[in-house]
Design a protein around this motif. Structure first.
Motif, PDB file in Angstrom:
ATOM      1  N   LEU A 187       0.737  -1.223   0.169  1.00 39.12           N
ATOM      2  CA  LEU A 187      -0.027   0.078   0.181  1.00 39.12           C
ATOM      3  C   LEU A 187       0.925   1.210   0.099  1.00 39.12           C
ATOM      4  CD1 LEU A 187      -2.771  -1.203   2.559  1.00 39.12           C
ATOM      5  CD2 LEU A 187      -3.000  -0.857  -0.175  1.00 39.12           C
ATOM      6  N   ILE A 188       1.872   1.150   0.729  1.00 43.57           N
ATOM      7  CA  ILE A 188       2.960   2.436   0.657  1.00 43.57           C
ATOM      8  C   ILE A 188       3.587   2.691  -0.470  1.00 43.57           C
ATOM      9  CG2 ILE A 188       4.983   3.066   1.739  1.00 43.57           C
ATOM     10  CD1 ILE A 188       4.369   1.788   4.345  1.00 43.57           C
ATOM     11  N   ILE A 189       3.769   1.382  -1.205  1.00 46.00           N
ATOM     12  CA  ILE A 189       4.321   1.465  -2.439  1.00 46.00           C
ATOM     13  C   ILE A 189       3.529   2.271  -3.663  1.00 46.00           C
ATOM     14  CG2 ILE A 189       5.257   0.098  -4.692  1.00 46.00           C
ATOM     15  CD1 ILE A 189       6.621  -1.748  -2.560  1.00 46.00           C
ATOM     16  N   ALA A 190       2.101   1.558  -3.459  1.00 45.66           N
ATOM     17  CA  ALA A 190       0.990   2.104  -4.507  1.00 45.66           C
ATOM     18  C   ALA A 190       0.762   3.756  -4.287  1.00 45.66           C
ATOM     19  CB  ALA A 190       0.020   1.239  -4.301  1.00 45.66           C
ATOM     20  N   VAL A 191       0.939   4.098  -2.975  1.00 45.31           N
ATOM     21  CA  VAL A 191       0.439   5.400  -2.833  1.00 45.31           C
ATOM     22  C   VAL A 191       1.554   6.290  -2.644  1.00 45.31           C
ATOM     23  CG1 VAL A 191      -0.593   6.800  -0.823  1.00 45.31           C
ATOM     24  CG2 VAL A 191      -1.458   4.538  -1.361  1.00 45.31           C
ATOM     25  N   PHE A 192       2.477   6.180  -2.121  1.00 43.13           N
ATOM     26  CA  PHE A 192       3.821   7.135  -1.918  1.00 43.13           C
ATOM     27  C   PHE A 192       4.976   7.087  -3.145  1.00 43.13           C
ATOM     28  CE2 PHE A 192       1.916   6.742   2.166  1.00 43.13           C
ATOM     29  CZ  PHE A 192       1.761   8.124   2.423  1.00 43.13           C
ATOM     30  N   TYR A 193       4.977   6.097  -3.873  1.00 43.78           N
ATOM     31  CA  TYR A 193       5.986   5.526  -4.813  1.00 43.78           C
ATOM     32  C   TYR A 193       5.616   5.493  -6.023  1.00 43.78           C
ATOM     33  CZ  TYR A 193       8.920   5.436  -0.636  1.00 43.78           C
ATOM     34  OH  TYR A 193       9.646   5.775   0.429  1.00 43.78           O
ATOM     35  N   THR A 194       4.714   5.890  -6.295  1.00 44.79           N
ATOM     36  CA  THR A 194       3.898   5.984  -7.704  1.00 44.79           C
ATOM     37  C   THR A 194       4.102   7.390  -8.546  1.00 44.79           C
ATOM     38  OG1 THR A 194       2.325   4.245  -7.338  1.00 44.79           O
ATOM     39  CG2 THR A 194       1.979   5.587  -9.192  1.00 44.79           C
ATOM     40  N   SER A 195       5.168   7.444  -9.182  1.00 48.76           N
ATOM     41  CA  SER A 195       5.669   8.771  -9.736  1.00 48.76           C
ATOM     42  C   SER A 195       4.595   9.486 -10.739  1.00 48.76           C
ATOM     43  CB  SER A 195       6.820   8.754 -10.342  1.00 48.76           C
ATOM     44  OG  SER A 195       7.303   7.924 -11.016  1.00 48.76           O
ATOM     45  N   SER A 196       4.301   8.654 -11.434  1.00 50.36           N
ATOM     46  CA  SER A 196       3.254   9.079 -12.407  1.00 50.36           C
ATOM     47  C   SER A 196       2.142   7.876 -13.079  1.00 50.36           C
ATOM     48  CB  SER A 196       4.033   9.404 -13.821  1.00 50.36           C
ATOM     49  OG  SER A 196       4.391   8.167 -14.279  1.00 50.36           O
ATOM     50  N   LEU A 197       0.681   8.279 -12.964  1.00 51.03           N
ATOM     51  CA  LEU A 197      -0.272   7.491 -12.959  1.00 51.03           C
ATOM     52  C   LEU A 197      -0.878   7.840 -14.299  1.00 51.03           C
ATOM     53  CD1 LEU A 197      -2.185   5.586 -11.531  1.00 51.03           C
ATOM     54  CD2 LEU A 197      -3.247   7.410 -10.647  1.00 51.03           C
ATOM     55  N   HIS A 198      -1.117   6.631 -15.065  1.00 51.59           N
ATOM     56  CA  HIS A 198      -1.774   6.656 -16.387  1.00 51.59           C
ATOM     57  C   HIS A 198      -3.039   5.813 -16.133  1.00 51.59           C
ATOM     58  CE1 HIS A 198       1.813   8.111 -18.104  1.00 51.59           C
ATOM     59  NE2 HIS A 198       2.447   7.133 -17.531  1.00 51.59           N
ATOM     60  N   LEU A 199      -4.345   6.599 -16.212  1.00 49.62           N
ATOM     61  CA  LEU A 199      -5.512   5.926 -15.694  1.00 49.62           C
ATOM     62  C   LEU A 199      -5.982   4.995 -16.880  1.00 49.62           C
ATOM     63  CD1 LEU A 199      -7.379   9.356 -14.436  1.00 49.62           C
ATOM     64  CD2 LEU A 199      -6.139   7.443 -13.211  1.00 49.62           C
ATOM     65  N   LEU A 200      -5.816   5.275 -18.263  1.00 51.13           N
ATOM     66  CA  LEU A 200      -6.184   4.201 -19.186  1.00 51.13           C
ATOM     67  C   LEU A 200      -5.796   2.824 -18.945  1.00 51.13           C
ATOM     68  CD1 LEU A 200      -8.262   3.983 -21.590  1.00 51.13           C
ATOM     69  CD2 LEU A 200      -6.056   4.718 -23.055  1.00 51.13           C
ATOM     70  N   VAL A 235       0.786  -6.720 -16.951  1.00 50.61           N
ATOM     71  CA  VAL A 235       1.444  -5.746 -18.028  1.00 50.61           C
ATOM     72  C   VAL A 235       0.651  -4.302 -17.810  1.00 50.61           C
ATOM     73  CG1 VAL A 235       1.385  -5.291 -20.348  1.00 50.61           C
ATOM     74  CG2 VAL A 235       2.222  -7.449 -19.394  1.00 50.61           C
ATOM     75  N   LEU A 236      -0.616  -4.185 -17.624  1.00 49.48           N
ATOM     76  CA  LEU A 236      -1.373  -3.238 -17.613  1.00 49.48           C
ATOM     77  C   LEU A 236      -1.225  -2.274 -16.330  1.00 49.48           C
ATOM     78  CD1 LEU A 236      -4.819  -4.499 -19.303  1.00 49.48           C
ATOM     79  CD2 LEU A 236      -3.195  -3.042 -20.360  1.00 49.48           C
ATOM     80  N   VAL A 237      -0.904  -2.849 -15.275  1.00 48.05           N
ATOM     81  CA  VAL A 237      -0.673  -2.332 -14.223  1.00 48.05           C
ATOM     82  C   VAL A 237       0.696  -1.551 -14.226  1.00 48.05           C
ATOM     83  CG1 VAL A 237      -0.072  -2.617 -11.633  1.00 48.05           C
ATOM     84  CG2 VAL A 237      -2.371  -3.674 -12.673  1.00 48.05           C
ATOM     85  N   HIS A 238       1.721  -2.512 -14.904  1.00 47.96           N
ATOM     86  CA  HIS A 238       3.009  -1.783 -14.869  1.00 47.96           C
ATOM     87  C   HIS A 238       2.990  -0.747 -15.965  1.00 47.96           C
ATOM     88  CE1 HIS A 238       6.778  -1.693 -16.913  1.00 47.96           C
ATOM     89  NE2 HIS A 238       7.349  -1.940 -15.730  1.00 47.96           N
ATOM     90  N   ALA A 239       2.305  -0.751 -16.861  1.00 52.05           N
ATOM     91  CA  ALA A 239       1.976   0.421 -17.929  1.00 52.05           C
ATOM     92  C   ALA A 239       1.499   1.634 -17.175  1.00 52.05           C
ATOM     93  CB  ALA A 239       1.436  -0.014 -19.081  1.00 52.05           C
ATOM     94  N   SER A 240       0.699   1.289 -16.203  1.00 59.15           N
ATOM     95  CA  SER A 240      -0.051   2.435 -15.690  1.00 59.15           C
ATOM     96  C   SER A 240       0.817   3.384 -14.661  1.00 59.15           C
ATOM     97  CB  SER A 240      -1.466   1.956 -14.622  1.00 59.15           C
ATOM     98  OG  SER A 240      -0.820   1.286 -13.640  1.00 59.15           O
ATOM     99  N   ALA A 244       4.136  -2.711 -10.485  1.00 62.31           N
ATOM    100  CA  ALA A 244       3.587  -4.038 -10.960  1.00 62.31           C
ATOM    101  C   ALA A 244       3.262  -5.100  -9.905  1.00 62.31           C
ATOM    102  CB  ALA A 244       4.296  -4.504 -12.040  1.00 62.31           C
ATOM    103  N   THR A 245       4.033  -5.093  -8.706  1.00 56.95           N
ATOM    104  CA  THR A 245       3.786  -5.986  -7.720  1.00 56.95           C
ATOM    105  C   THR A 245       2.451  -6.002  -7.105  1.00 56.95           C
ATOM    106  OG1 THR A 245       4.865  -4.454  -6.192  1.00 56.95           O
ATOM    107  CG2 THR A 245       6.267  -6.247  -7.064  1.00 56.95           C
ATOM    108  N   VAL A 246       1.746  -4.732  -7.282  1.00 55.97           N
ATOM    109  CA  VAL A 246       0.476  -4.589  -6.664  1.00 55.97           C
ATOM    110  C   VAL A 246      -0.564  -5.458  -7.461  1.00 55.97           C
ATOM    111  CG1 VAL A 246      -1.261  -2.730  -6.675  1.00 55.97           C
ATOM    112  CG2 VAL A 246       0.884  -2.078  -6.178  1.00 55.97           C
ATOM    113  N   ALA A 247      -0.146  -5.877  -8.579  1.00 50.82           N
ATOM    114  CA  ALA A 247      -1.016  -6.531  -9.433  1.00 50.82           C
ATOM    115  C   ALA A 247      -0.766  -8.089  -8.761  1.00 50.82           C
ATOM    116  CB  ALA A 247      -0.583  -6.867 -10.787  1.00 50.82           C
ATOM    117  N   GLY A 248      -0.009  -8.286  -8.394  1.00 50.82           N
ATOM    118  CA  GLY A 248       0.280  -9.633  -7.634  1.00 50.82           C
ATOM    119  C   GLY A 248      -0.673 -10.036  -6.396  1.00 50.82           C
ATOM    120  N   VAL A 249      -0.727  -8.734  -5.427  1.00 53.75           N
ATOM    121  CA  VAL A 249      -1.682  -8.624  -4.352  1.00 53.75           C
ATOM    122  C   VAL A 249      -3.028  -8.796  -4.838  1.00 53.75           C
ATOM    123  CG1 VAL A 249      -2.378  -7.563  -2.475  1.00 53.75           C
ATOM    124  CG2 VAL A 249       0.219  -7.484  -2.876  1.00 53.75           C
TER     125      VAL A 249
END
Length: 436
Positions: A187-200, A235-240, A244-249
């Protein structure tokens, strides 16, 4: 006049159900073997990175592979961090869901302790690191989450070296604490270490994730159907831009725990966990450790300069002191406010030993360090040395404490084995506990 029957006193670290203890024992054996492999991979990487042939190690981790059209021409180090660790977090998601849906932790009173300990064990190191690095230049504060993680495989490898007869309830507590810790870390990685977010692409990831969920809810086990959907989600979570480890959870959380018939026996989550845990512990995590732990001491500006860096100091103090204070303090607060008592024979020295073991941060700490400072940067090098030093100090201190308790529990185990029936279930397990 007869009084109202008093409720039995609640025990922290009480005995769990016999089937759950057996299942946890199987998990611990797998993770212990994985911890030994992880340790070997880390030592090999350190030796190679500080040898005359260190350029070969650097060339290997920087080697690129993968389809350029899909923006997946990643280095081997990136494949290990983004791809292989997704398997690790998939297994963590399966384990966490199973514990809270069908395991002993479905009882909120049992779940309170490891959840509180995990939260306290993450908050204290973060605060200590922040206090040490407050006002420092160069983005030092971005590494506040590095000392918050616990590496369960490494911690259990240390327990195996100690050969301690630690009670099953304490081992289960350590395992559950680490799994909850992993979830909070992601959760910390997803919230605090996501530098850019691509919604599509993030929205598009919901399609294969939803199809995966639909199939597993129907108890489909066919790998040729599930694996492509899982890969597409990754692949899509990585591209967003989300790690990408968030996809595993997320994929792990989709798998049902209870059998469709509602009968006894392992559900699909336990089936997948049994299949994927050896791959996670025996391959994915050691390979990541090999690519992440190879820090050159000379290249990091010299050991003296590294050890004086507030980043290194904050990580070491956070792991050794912060983790111990957070886990031990949270456990004491739960005991204090719930008026519970420690389980039979369990001492606060045991809790101290576990709290010190929780300071062994490795896999996820290395991952967060890379995200916080950038792979190959000077601060990333210093962070890696801090993680290795802090984990080693925590392990040594834990060994001192737990070895002192080893003889005591060995004697208890010998006495309990004499009371075991022919059915293989020790007499000291309560009948109701066995039935659960």
């Amino acid at each position: 006049m007869s009084g109202t029957p008093s409720r039995p006193a609640r025990h922290l670290f009480g005995r769990g159900s016999w089937p759950e203890v057996n299942r946890i024992g199987d998990i611990l054996r797998t993770e212990t073997v994985g911890g030994a492999l992880l340790l070997g991979a880390a030592v090999l990487a350190l030796i190679w990175a500080n040898s005359p042939w260190s350029s070969g190690y650097q060339d290997l981790i920087a080697f690129k592979a993968g389809p350029h059209a899909l923006h997946l021409d990643l280095t081997l180090a990136q494949w290990a961090a983004d791809g292989l660790l997704a398997i690790f977090f998939f297994v963590a998601g399966l384990e966490l869901k199973r514990e809270f849906v069908a395991g002993d932790l479905r009882d909120p009173r049992r779940a309170m302790l490891p959840v509180a300990a995990a939260a306290g064990g993450m908050a204290a190191p973060a605060l200590i690191y922040t206090a040490i690095n407050a006002g420092m230049a160069g983005g030092a504060l971005s590494g506040w989450a590095v000392p918050t993680a616990t590496d369960i495989a490494f911690a259990l490898a240390v327990l195996a070296v100690i050969s301690t007869h630690l009670p099953a309830a304490l081992r289960t507590f350590l395992l559950t604490l680490a799994v909850v810790d992993d979830l909070l870390a992601i959760l910390i990685i997803a919230v605090f270490y996501t530098s850019s977010l691509h919604l599509l692409p993030l929205a598009a990831a919901l399609l294969p994730l939803g199809l995966f969920a639909l199939l597993v809810q129907r108890r489909v086990r066919s790998w040729w159907l599930l694996l492509p959907l899982a890969a597409a989600t990754w692949v899509l979570v990585h591209a967003s831009g989300v790690h990408a480890t968030v996809a595993g959870v997320l994929l792990g959380f989709m798998v049902p725990v209870i059998r469709r018939s509602g009968g006894e026996g392992p559900g699909l989550a336990e089936h997948f966990e049994h299949r994927w845990r050896p791959l996670s512990a025996g391959f994915a995590v050691p390979v990541f450790a090999f690519f992440a732990a190879g820090v050159s001491v000379a290249g990091a500006g010299g050991l003296g300069e590294t050890l004086r860096d507030p980043v290194t100091i904050g990580i070491v103090v956070g792991l050794v002191v912060g983790k111990c204070v957070g886990v031990l303090g949270s456990t004491w607060l739960v005991q204090r406010f719930t008026r519970a008592t420690l389980g039979d024979g369990v001492s606060w020295w045991d809790v101290l030993g576990l709290a010190l073991l929780a300071g062994i941060g490795f896999t996820v700490s290395l991952l967060i360090g890379e995200l916080a400072f950038g792979v190959g940067s000077e601060k990333d090098e210093h962070a890696r040395i801090g993680i290795l030093a802090g984990s080693l100090i925590s392990a040594l201190l834990a060994m001192v404490v737990l070895r002192a308790r080893n003889r005591h529990y060995r004697q208890l185990c010998a006495a309990e084995e004499r009371d075991t029936d022919a059915d293989g279930i020790p007499d000291f397990w309560d009948d109701d506990t066995v039935r659960r």
